[in-house]
Design a protein around this motif. Structure first.
Motif, PDB file in Angstrom:
ATOM      1  N   UNK A  29       0.852  -1.189   0.000  1.00 13.44           N
ATOM      2  CA  UNK A  29       0.000   0.000   0.000  1.00 13.44           C
ATOM      3  C   UNK A  29       0.889   1.241   0.000  1.00 13.44           C
ATOM      4  N   UNK A  30       0.656   2.131  -0.969  1.00 16.90           N
ATOM      5  CA  UNK A  30       1.401   3.386  -1.047  1.00 16.90           C
ATOM      6  C   UNK A  30       0.433   4.539  -1.270  1.00 16.90           C
ATOM      7  N   UNK A  31       0.872   5.734  -0.916  1.00 21.27           N
ATOM      8  CA  UNK A  31       0.049   6.925  -1.141  1.00 21.27           C
ATOM      9  C   UNK A  31      -0.003   7.229  -2.632  1.00 21.27           C
ATOM     10  N   UNK A  32      -1.060   7.901  -3.096  1.00 23.01           N
ATOM     11  CA  UNK A  32      -1.183   8.213  -4.530  1.00 23.01           C
ATOM     12  C   UNK A  32      -0.009   9.010  -5.085  1.00 23.01           C
ATOM     13  N   UNK A  33       0.590   9.859  -4.253  1.00 22.55           N
ATOM     14  CA  UNK A  33       1.695  10.694  -4.720  1.00 22.55           C
ATOM     15  C   UNK A  33       3.061  10.118  -4.353  1.00 22.55           C
ATOM     16  N   UNK A  34       3.117   8.817  -4.075  1.00 23.70           N
ATOM     17  CA  UNK A  34       4.358   8.210  -3.596  1.00 23.70           C
ATOM     18  C   UNK A  34       5.494   8.383  -4.605  1.00 23.70           C
ATOM     19  N   UNK A  35       5.251   8.131  -5.875  1.00 29.37           N
ATOM     20  CA  UNK A  35       6.310   8.225  -6.885  1.00 29.37           C
ATOM     21  C   UNK A  35       6.872   9.637  -6.969  1.00 29.37           C
ATOM     22  N   UNK A  36       5.995  10.637  -6.869  1.00 31.58           N
ATOM     23  CA  UNK A  36       6.457  12.022  -6.936  1.00 31.58           C
ATOM     24  C   UNK A  36       7.295  12.373  -5.703  1.00 31.58           C
ATOM     25  N   UNK A  37       6.863  11.911  -4.538  1.00 30.88           N
ATOM     26  CA  UNK A  37       7.618  12.181  -3.311  1.00 30.88           C
ATOM     27  C   UNK A  37       8.964  11.470  -3.343  1.00 30.88           C
ATOM     28  N   UNK A  38       8.988  10.277  -3.929  1.00 28.01           N
ATOM     29  CA  UNK A  38      10.244   9.542  -4.041  1.00 28.01           C
ATOM     30  C   UNK A  38      11.223  10.281  -4.943  1.00 28.01           C
ATOM     31  N   UNK A  39      10.721  10.783  -6.072  1.00 27.77           N
ATOM     32  CA  UNK A  39      11.582  11.521  -7.001  1.00 27.77           C
ATOM     33  C   UNK A  39      12.154  12.764  -6.341  1.00 27.77           C
ATOM     34  N   UNK A  40      11.341  13.430  -5.528  1.00 30.23           N
ATOM     35  CA  UNK A  40      11.820  14.623  -4.836  1.00 30.23           C
ATOM     36  C   UNK A  40      12.831  14.255  -3.761  1.00 30.23           C
ATOM     37  N   UNK A  41      12.586  13.160  -3.039  1.00 30.40           N
ATOM     38  CA  UNK A  41      13.493  12.753  -1.960  1.00 30.40           C
ATOM     39  C   UNK A  41      14.889  12.463  -2.490  1.00 30.40           C
ATOM     40  N   UNK A  42      14.980  11.823  -3.669  1.00 27.18           N
ATOM     41  CA  UNK A  42      16.282  11.434  -4.205  1.00 27.18           C
ATOM     42  C   UNK A  42      16.741  12.351  -5.342  1.00 27.18           C
ATOM     43  N   UNK A  43      16.019  13.452  -5.520  1.00 26.39           N
ATOM     44  CA  UNK A  43      16.394  14.471  -6.505  1.00 26.39           C
ATOM     45  C   UNK A  43      16.634  13.864  -7.882  1.00 26.39           C
ATOM     46  N   UNK A  44      15.691  13.075  -8.310  1.00 27.28           N
ATOM     47  CA  UNK A  44      15.808  12.436  -9.614  1.00 27.28           C
ATOM     48  C   UNK A  44      15.591  13.460 -10.719  1.00 27.28           C
TER      49      UNK A  44
END
Length: 418
Positions: free
Chosen positions: A15-30
């Motif tokens: 289970x992940x939040x709807x914006x999980x991918x966007x938050x992940x990209x921001x966390x690792x500065x992709x």
């Protein structure tokens, strides 16, 4: 098919939040279109086999719970990651996935003494060399990897520990010079971690004690596919006792045999089944043959996943008598038993009591007399036994709560700040 009549897919295990991918990209500065690279040290299990089942949309039928590797594949696929999985078994899966790369790196776990340490070092060097070539944003590593090698992981790669074993027996932290040195070295190796997913609250407590940090430590709840939950049946008496796990002396199998032999004299209807395999299996079988109530003791050996479910369905009481010489990380079978409506008797070093506190009786580890007394009390008093069995109901909901799965907790760990 689940109890609601709906088909449960492998994708539902995380289970992940709807914006999980966007938050992940921001966390690792992709950068735009940059894939998120993640490496998973899968350990000795057959991750390749689980991958083949996952590719067909099914859970691995060889294990009674949802495999960690299945949850990792689900999470990595959901975010479109470039996933690198390091396995110990030499074979590769038959299916392919464009974003997944499985690499076998052999590890000889049979060596002993100096040879074991040399093999550990050799294996660590090969894994580290592979990771340096990949340069992942995140490395998910088990605690069976040498702690000293964590510091040699690629610079810039975040480390998430998946912790399945404790550093010392629950409630028995060593205070001697040797124990303190070992703890200090372990804690130093753990300084590199960004977050951890722990298999029990006790694992999280010990990791916090070693590292001096309690943040970003997530505790998972083992998950069982809805279709594999055995039907619950009314249980009135503690007649059929079950040991399910490794057949080793430090798992308390001989303590249990002695306690049962003493109690069985006064209770002609009770039975005991040992299910599992291990180095002490031949000695245990000999001891069973010589026991005064051998006809009421069964040695079932290692059981497949379906056999485990059948054994739990037939049992009235699970016994987990782990001795203090063994660092028990959870004792998964206690959770499986509670989900099936079976209460447990566990030693004081079994951390599963934290997750199903009302569904197990606890006795002091290494105390065979206390184990005998606890068994006798539950066998003598159907009322006490039924009260204990009645406390198993919450576990059934917990093992179906995918928000607390290992994969869901890993998703939270990935977002932990550096």
């Amino acid at each position: 098919m689940s109890s609601t009549g709906q088909v449960e897919t492998v994708a539902q295990s995380v289970v992940t939040a709807p914006d999980f991918a966007q938050r992940l990209a921001a966390r690792y500065r992709l950068a735009p279109d940059e894939p998120f690279r993640i490496a998973f040290h899968a350990g000795p299990g057959d991750a390749a086999g689980s991958f083949d089942h996952w590719m067909t949309g099914t859970h691995d039928p060889r294990v009674p719970i949802i495999a960690y590797s299945t949850q990792f594949f689900t999470l990595a696929d959901r975010i479109g990651a470039e996933a690198h999985i390091i396995t110990e078994p030499p074979h590769l899966p038959t299916h392919n996935h464009p974003g997944f790369h499985l690499t076998p790196i052999a590890r000889d776990r049979a060596r002993q003494g100096l040879g074991w340490h040399l093999e550990q070092a050799r294996y660590a060097r090969r894994v580290l060399a592979h990771l340096r070539r990949i340069r992942p944003h995140v490395v998910v590593m088990g605690t069976d990897f040498p702690f000293w090698a964590y510091g040699a992981l690629p610079r810039g790669s975040a480390l998430i520990i998946t912790m399945h074993n404790t550093f010392w027996p629950m409630g028995r932290r060593g205070t001697g010079a040797k124990a303190r040195l070992k703890q200090a070295l372990s804690g130093r190796g753990m300084r590199r971690l960004s977050a951890a997913v722990c298999t029990s609250p006790e694992c999280a407590r010990q990791l916090a004690a070693l590292t001096g940090r309690a943040e970003a430590l997530f505790v998972e709840m083992p998950q069982i596919p809805a279709a594999r939950l055995p039907a619950q049946r009314p249980r009135q008496r503690a007649d059929n006792l079950l040991f399910l796990g490794r057949i080793e002396a430090d798992k308390g199998v001989f303590d249990l045999l002695a306690a049962f032999s003493a109690v069985a004299t006064q209770h002609p209807d009770i039975t005991l089944t040992f299910a599992g395999t291990g180095t002490a299996a031949p000695a245990l079988q000999e001891a069973i043959a010589a026991a005064p109530h051998a006809r009421r003791i069964r040695f079932a050996g290692q059981l497949p996943a379906d056999g485990v479910l059948a054994a739990l369905q037939a049992a009235d009481l699970l016994i987990c008598p782990t001795r203090s010489s063994f660092n028990e990380g959870l004792a998964l079978v206690v959770i499986e038993a509670a989900a099936a409506g079976v209460p447990s008797v566990v030693s004081s070093v079994v951390p599963a009591q934290d997750l199903v506190p009302g569904a197990c009786e606890v006795f002091p580890a290494d105390d065979t007399a206390a184990l005998q007394s606890t068994l006798a009390r539950l066998i003598d008093s159907p009322t006490a036994y039924r009260a204990l069995a009645g406390q198993t109901a919450p576990a059934r909901a917990q093992v179906l709560d995918r928000a607390h799965s290992w994969g869901s907790q890993l998703a939270q760990a990935l977002l932990a700040p550096a």
